[in-house]
Design a protein around this motif. Structure first.
Motif, PDB file in Angstrom:
ATOM      1  N   GLY A  32     -42.508  -4.551   9.208  1.00  0.00           N
ATOM      2  CA  GLY A  32     -43.291  -5.134  10.180  1.00  0.00           C
ATOM      3  C   GLY A  32     -44.266  -6.253   9.737  1.00  0.00           C
ATOM      4  O   GLY A  32     -45.705  -6.784  10.336  1.00  0.00           O
ATOM      5  N   VAL A  33     -44.197  -6.855   8.644  1.00  0.00           N
ATOM      6  CA  VAL A  33     -45.336  -8.112   8.488  1.00  0.00           C
ATOM      7  C   VAL A  33     -44.352  -9.582   8.174  1.00  0.00           C
ATOM      8  O   VAL A  33     -42.982  -9.520   8.026  1.00  0.00           O
ATOM      9  N   ALA A  34     -45.768 -10.045   8.163  1.00  0.00           N
ATOM     10  CA  ALA A  34     -44.770 -11.847   8.032  1.00  0.00           C
ATOM     11  C   ALA A  34     -44.027 -12.049   6.932  1.00  0.00           C
ATOM     12  O   ALA A  34     -44.475 -11.838   5.632  1.00  0.00           O
ATOM     13  N   SER A  35     -42.569 -12.778   6.884  1.00  0.00           N
ATOM     14  CA  SER A  35     -41.915 -12.785   5.298  1.00  0.00           C
ATOM     15  C   SER A  35     -42.151 -13.019   4.654  1.00  0.00           C
ATOM     16  O   SER A  35     -42.476 -12.970   3.020  1.00  0.00           O
ATOM     17  N   ASP A  36     -43.577 -14.976   4.972  1.00  0.00           N
ATOM     18  CA  ASP A  36     -44.097 -15.298   3.731  1.00  0.00           C
ATOM     19  C   ASP A  36     -45.244 -14.549   3.439  1.00  0.00           C
ATOM     20  O   ASP A  36     -45.662 -14.890   1.693  1.00  0.00           O
ATOM     21  N   ALA A  37     -45.989 -13.760   3.975  1.00  0.00           N
ATOM     22  CA  ALA A  37     -47.304 -12.790   3.653  1.00  0.00           C
ATOM     23  C   ALA A  37     -46.502 -12.211   2.365  1.00  0.00           C
ATOM     24  O   ALA A  37     -47.117 -11.677   1.297  1.00  0.00           O
ATOM     25  N   LEU A  38     -45.089 -11.437   3.245  1.00  0.00           N
ATOM     26  CA  LEU A  38     -44.807 -10.243   1.531  1.00  0.00           C
ATOM     27  C   LEU A  38     -44.049 -11.560   0.388  1.00  0.00           C
ATOM     28  O   LEU A  38     -44.239 -11.135  -0.801  1.00  0.00           O
ATOM     29  N   LYS A  39     -43.939 -12.289   0.122  1.00  0.00           N
ATOM     30  CA  LYS A  39     -42.934 -13.107  -0.691  1.00  0.00           C
ATOM     31  C   LYS A  39     -44.520 -13.689  -1.806  1.00  0.00           C
ATOM     32  O   LYS A  39     -44.137 -14.200  -3.045  1.00  0.00           O
ATOM     33  N   HIS A  40     -45.811 -13.689  -0.730  1.00  0.00           N
ATOM     34  CA  HIS A  40     -47.115 -14.084  -1.470  1.00  0.00           C
ATOM     35  C   HIS A  40     -47.037 -12.838  -2.449  1.00  0.00           C
ATOM     36  O   HIS A  40     -48.123 -12.810  -3.310  1.00  0.00           O
ATOM     37  N   CYS A  41     -46.700 -11.586  -1.994  1.00  0.00           N
ATOM     38  CA  CYS A  41     -47.069 -10.099  -3.267  1.00  0.00           C
ATOM     39  C   CYS A  41     -45.805 -10.447  -3.885  1.00  0.00           C
ATOM     40  O   CYS A  41     -46.562  -9.414  -5.004  1.00  0.00           O
ATOM     41  N   LEU A  42     -44.842 -10.303  -3.748  1.00  0.00           N
ATOM     42  CA  LEU A  42     -43.757  -9.799  -4.826  1.00  0.00           C
ATOM     43  C   LEU A  42     -42.775 -11.071  -4.755  1.00  0.00           C
ATOM     44  O   LEU A  42     -42.771 -10.835  -3.695  1.00  0.00           O
ATOM     45  N   ARG A  43     -42.302 -10.977  -5.917  1.00  0.00           N
ATOM     46  CA  ARG A  43     -41.145 -11.362  -6.507  1.00  0.00           C
ATOM     47  C   ARG A  43     -39.766 -10.786  -5.962  1.00  0.00           C
ATOM     48  O   ARG A  43     -39.495  -9.504  -6.460  1.00  0.00           O
ATOM     49  N   THR A  44     -38.370 -11.485  -6.254  1.00  0.00           N
ATOM     50  CA  THR A  44     -37.712 -10.810  -5.830  1.00  0.00           C
ATOM     51  C   THR A  44     -37.026  -9.946  -6.796  1.00  0.00           C
ATOM     52  O   THR A  44     -36.438  -9.327  -6.840  1.00  0.00           O
ATOM     53  N   ASP A  45     -37.116  -9.651  -7.972  1.00  0.00           N
ATOM     54  CA  ASP A  45     -36.825  -8.638  -8.803  1.00  0.00           C
ATOM     55  C   ASP A  45     -38.099  -7.692  -9.205  1.00  0.00           C
ATOM     56  O   ASP A  45     -37.779  -6.584  -9.616  1.00  0.00           O
ATOM     57  N   GLY A  46     -38.873  -7.658  -7.881  1.00  0.00           N
ATOM     58  CA  GLY A  46     -39.427  -6.034  -7.473  1.00  0.00           C
ATOM     59  C   GLY A  46     -40.658  -6.572  -8.354  1.00  0.00           C
ATOM     60  O   GLY A  46     -41.824  -4.894  -7.974  1.00  0.00           O
ATOM     61  N   THR A  47     -41.221  -7.383  -8.912  1.00  0.00           N
ATOM     62  CA  THR A  47     -43.024  -7.168  -9.225  1.00  0.00           C
ATOM     63  C   THR A  47     -43.175  -7.588  -8.655  1.00  0.00           C
ATOM     64  O   THR A  47     -43.335  -8.804  -7.357  1.00  0.00           O
ATOM     65  N   LEU A  48     -44.947  -7.332  -8.719  1.00  0.00           N
ATOM     66  CA  LEU A  48     -46.053  -8.184  -7.912  1.00  0.00           C
ATOM     67  C   LEU A  48     -46.218  -9.126  -8.351  1.00  0.00           C
ATOM     68  O   LEU A  48     -46.390  -9.599  -9.959  1.00  0.00           O
ATOM     69  N   THR A  49     -46.610 -10.114  -8.024  1.00  0.00           N
ATOM     70  CA  THR A  49     -46.912 -11.215  -8.115  1.00  0.00           C
ATOM     71  C   THR A  49     -48.622 -11.332  -8.433  1.00  0.00           C
ATOM     72  O   THR A  49     -49.207 -10.296  -8.337  1.00  0.00           O
ATOM     73  N   MET A  50     -49.555 -11.967  -9.512  1.00  0.00           N
ATOM     74  CA  MET A  50     -50.767 -12.287 -10.504  1.00  0.00           C
ATOM     75  C   MET A  50     -51.969 -11.393  -8.626  1.00  0.00           C
ATOM     76  O   MET A  50     -52.365 -11.243  -9.054  1.00  0.00           O
ATOM     77  N   ARG A  51     -51.410 -12.343  -8.146  1.00  0.00           N
ATOM     78  CA  ARG A  51     -52.297 -12.272  -6.332  1.00  0.00           C
ATOM     79  C   ARG A  51     -52.264 -10.701  -6.081  1.00  0.00           C
ATOM     80  O   ARG A  51     -53.275 -10.044  -5.625  1.00  0.00           O
ATOM     81  N   ALA A  52     -50.981  -9.977  -5.891  1.00  0.00           N
ATOM     82  CA  ALA A  52     -51.111  -8.645  -4.963  1.00  0.00           C
ATOM     83  C   ALA A  52     -51.862  -7.517  -6.562  1.00  0.00           C
ATOM     84  O   ALA A  52     -52.164  -6.860  -6.292  1.00  0.00           O
TER      85      ALA A  52
END
Length: 64
Positions: A32-52
């Motif tokens: 139930g979160v915005a797709s863009d918000a999730l993509k700022h936190c998680l990469r498609t390979d399952g790793t977290l972004t630096m921000r997360a």
């Protein structure tokens, strides 16, 4: 809103878990979160972004 609990759960999913959820867009719908918000936190390979990762450290998680 993306919570630190969500970040921890997503971190454990890995690529296979993301794929099973229907990719990042499917995972966003599931939580139930915005797709863009999730993509700022998680990469498609399952790793977290630096921000997360930074957010988890600031929440008391320590070194990742």
């Amino acid at each position: 809103m993306v919570t630190t609990e969500m970040l921890r759960e997503w971190q454990r999913l890995g690529k296979q878990g993301i794929d099973e959820a229907g990719g990042l867009d499917g995972l966003a719908r599931q939580y139930g979160v915005a797709s863009d918000a999730l993509k700022h936190c998680l990469r498609t390979d399952g790793t977290l972004t630096m921000r997360a990762e930074y957010r988890l450290r600031m929440d008391g998680e320590g070194a990742m």
